[in-house]
Write a protein that holds these residues in place. Sequence first.
Motif, PDB file in Angstrom:
ATOM      1  N   ASP A 152       0.830  -1.364   0.060  1.00  0.00           N
ATOM      2  CA  ASP A 152       0.027   0.053   0.054  1.00  0.00           C
ATOM      3  C   ASP A 152       0.957   1.310  -0.069  1.00  0.00           C
ATOM      4  OD1 ASP A 152       0.962   0.389   2.548  1.00  0.00           O
ATOM      5  OD2 ASP A 152      -1.095  -0.230   3.648  1.00  0.00           O
ATOM      6  N   GLU A 153       0.168   2.514   0.217  1.00  0.00           N
ATOM      7  CA  GLU A 153       0.987   3.771   0.030  1.00  0.00           C
ATOM      8  C   GLU A 153       1.896   3.861   1.173  1.00  0.00           C
ATOM      9  OE1 GLU A 153      -3.334   4.259  -1.891  1.00  0.00           O
ATOM     10  OE2 GLU A 153      -2.264   2.994  -0.184  1.00  0.00           O
ATOM     11  N   ASP A 154       2.050   3.258   2.174  1.00  0.00           N
ATOM     12  CA  ASP A 154       2.743   3.210   3.482  1.00  0.00           C
ATOM     13  C   ASP A 154       4.162   2.382   3.068  1.00  0.00           C
ATOM     14  OD1 ASP A 154       1.437   5.146   4.832  1.00  0.00           O
ATOM     15  OD2 ASP A 154       0.123   3.524   5.702  1.00  0.00           O
ATOM     16  N   GLY A 155       3.708   1.493   2.053  1.00  0.00           N
ATOM     17  CA  GLY A 155       5.071   0.548   1.768  1.00  0.00           C
ATOM     18  C   GLY A 155       4.774  -0.948   2.621  1.00  0.00           C
ATOM     19  N   VAL A 156       3.664  -1.029   3.043  1.00  0.00           N
ATOM     20  CA  VAL A 156       3.355  -2.170   3.928  1.00  0.00           C
ATOM     21  C   VAL A 156       2.640  -3.349   2.949  1.00  0.00           C
ATOM     22  CG1 VAL A 156       1.784  -3.132   5.824  1.00  0.00           C
ATOM     23  CG2 VAL A 156       2.733  -0.712   6.071  1.00  0.00           C
ATOM     24  N   VAL A 157       3.345  -4.339   3.101  1.00  0.00           N
ATOM     25  CA  VAL A 157       2.735  -5.685   2.234  1.00  0.00           C
ATOM     26  C   VAL A 157       1.980  -6.110   3.117  1.00  0.00           C
ATOM     27  CG1 VAL A 157       3.500  -7.720   1.312  1.00  0.00           C
ATOM     28  CG2 VAL A 157       5.060  -5.899   1.076  1.00  0.00           C
ATOM     29  N   GLY A 158       0.700  -6.297   2.841  1.00  0.00           N
ATOM     30  CA  GLY A 158      -0.339  -6.774   3.604  1.00  0.00           C
ATOM     31  C   GLY A 158      -0.391  -8.393   4.014  1.00  0.00           C
ATOM     32  N   ALA A 178      -3.058 -14.432   2.355  1.00  0.00           N
ATOM     33  CA  ALA A 178      -3.160 -14.309   0.837  1.00  0.00           C
ATOM     34  C   ALA A 178      -3.808 -15.524   0.313  1.00  0.00           C
ATOM     35  CB  ALA A 178      -1.760 -13.882   0.222  1.00  0.00           C
ATOM     36  N   SER A 179      -3.186 -16.820   0.613  1.00  0.00           N
ATOM     37  CA  SER A 179      -3.591 -17.940   0.163  1.00  0.00           C
ATOM     38  C   SER A 179      -5.169 -18.285   0.450  1.00  0.00           C
ATOM     39  CB  SER A 179      -2.770 -19.271   0.660  1.00  0.00           C
ATOM     40  OG  SER A 179      -1.613 -18.979   0.182  1.00  0.00           O
ATOM     41  N   ALA A 180      -5.719 -17.759   1.498  1.00  0.00           N
ATOM     42  CA  ALA A 180      -6.985 -18.189   1.979  1.00  0.00           C
ATOM     43  C   ALA A 180      -7.828 -17.015   1.294  1.00  0.00           C
ATOM     44  CB  ALA A 180      -7.263 -17.939   3.451  1.00  0.00           C
ATOM     45  N   ALA A 181      -7.431 -15.967   0.947  1.00  0.00           N
ATOM     46  CA  ALA A 181      -8.370 -14.873   0.556  1.00  0.00           C
ATOM     47  C   ALA A 181      -8.396 -15.415  -1.032  1.00  0.00           C
ATOM     48  CB  ALA A 181      -7.663 -13.681   0.550  1.00  0.00           C
TER      49      ALA A 181
END
Length: 432
Positions: A152-158, A178-181
């Motif tokens: 995201d815009e903060d550079g955070v990988v979710g 990520a896999s579940a989503a």
Amino acid sequence: MAIAAGAVLAVVMAALLAGFALGRSAEVAAVDTVPLTLRVTPPEPARSYRAPIVVRGNAVDAVRVSIGPTTVSTGPDGAFEISVPWAPAVEVVAVDAAGNQSSSIVVAGVDLPRMRAVHVTAHAWSHEGLREAVLDLAREGRIDTVQLDIKDEDGVVGYDSQVPLARESGAATAIYDASAALGQLHDMGLQVVGRIVAFRDPTLADWAWHNGRPDWVVQNPSGQPYSSHYGPIAFTNFANPQVRQYNIDLAVEAAQLGFDGVMFDYVRRPDGSLTSMNFAGLTGTPTEAVAAFLAQSRYPIHQAGAHVSAAVYGIASTRPDEIAQNIPLMSRSVDFVAPMIYPSHWGPGEYGVANPNAQPYDIIFRSLQDFVTATAGTGAKVAPWLQDFSLGVTYGDAELRAQIDATRDAGIDSFFLWNAATRYHGGGLQPA
């Protein structure tokens, strides 16, 4: 005389036999070197970069036909069919029993489906109420795609990325699985596009600056981090090979996880005067470097199974150097160009529209015509970002519907909806 005649006869017979043998050898040799006939039917476009290419054709007298390591035998009439993983182009090679071969290059196309998408942040996906509201739109047939943030815009990988630099810099988190989503969304028949905010990256910029890598950061003329309204140290240097590779590594990882597409956002320079910023190692112009990054990223992402898109400013179609986004140049290396043409972001009189924010149909339709022209002949489709938020003018179902209608009337069947709070007006989205 009898002996002499016999000798002559023997010589003549030997010569005749030798001539026959030579002629026969020449005849066999001529047959053995005749190339076989190979006919290849142009393959149907694949539906995604994960779908195989199915190549069919006919190779008369061939004993085998191959594409790379994949080999098949031909039928009695020389017919063949080969299924191989997608590649931009493949070489079909047919070989006969004598070892003669013919080859043909086949160019593979991809016919990507439309996208009716909404933006979802990592935190919104982790929030049951916001997530279920988005899924309800899908259950009702109002959307077919979810855009889920990767970085995201903060550079955070979710999600818990395994990209080494994401872990070392502290960018990787576990906001969502990520896999579940992806599993849940795919089970519902939805496409998923992962958004990577590329060069606005305070997390990586701050880490790099304090770990002996100042050249990873956009600087001002005095050699300090370039400061903007995005923060004192917000932009990484798009000319730096390591910065580029980090974003490509995240995109490839996402594609391998199962994201159907990757969209690069903030794939640009900071806004402001070029004289106030320095990009270490830059050769050429910022505009050329940004386009070169997309060209560098395209094949690795395609090979990993995902399509590529770029979010661009609405003004970029007419002002390419203002933020280093040349649309015709960028379009050659992406599948979709996603212009952010929010009505609230246009000034009065733009495209001859007196009040763009209050005239959503007019400004969307007219600005999209420029993007259709700018991408013509590049192979890229246009999929605009539309506004589903209020800024100066209250937006609801009618305003959203007007933008979608304008998009359709401009000949475009895909769009993304933006609402930073992940709350959408379902009434403006007609069920498919």
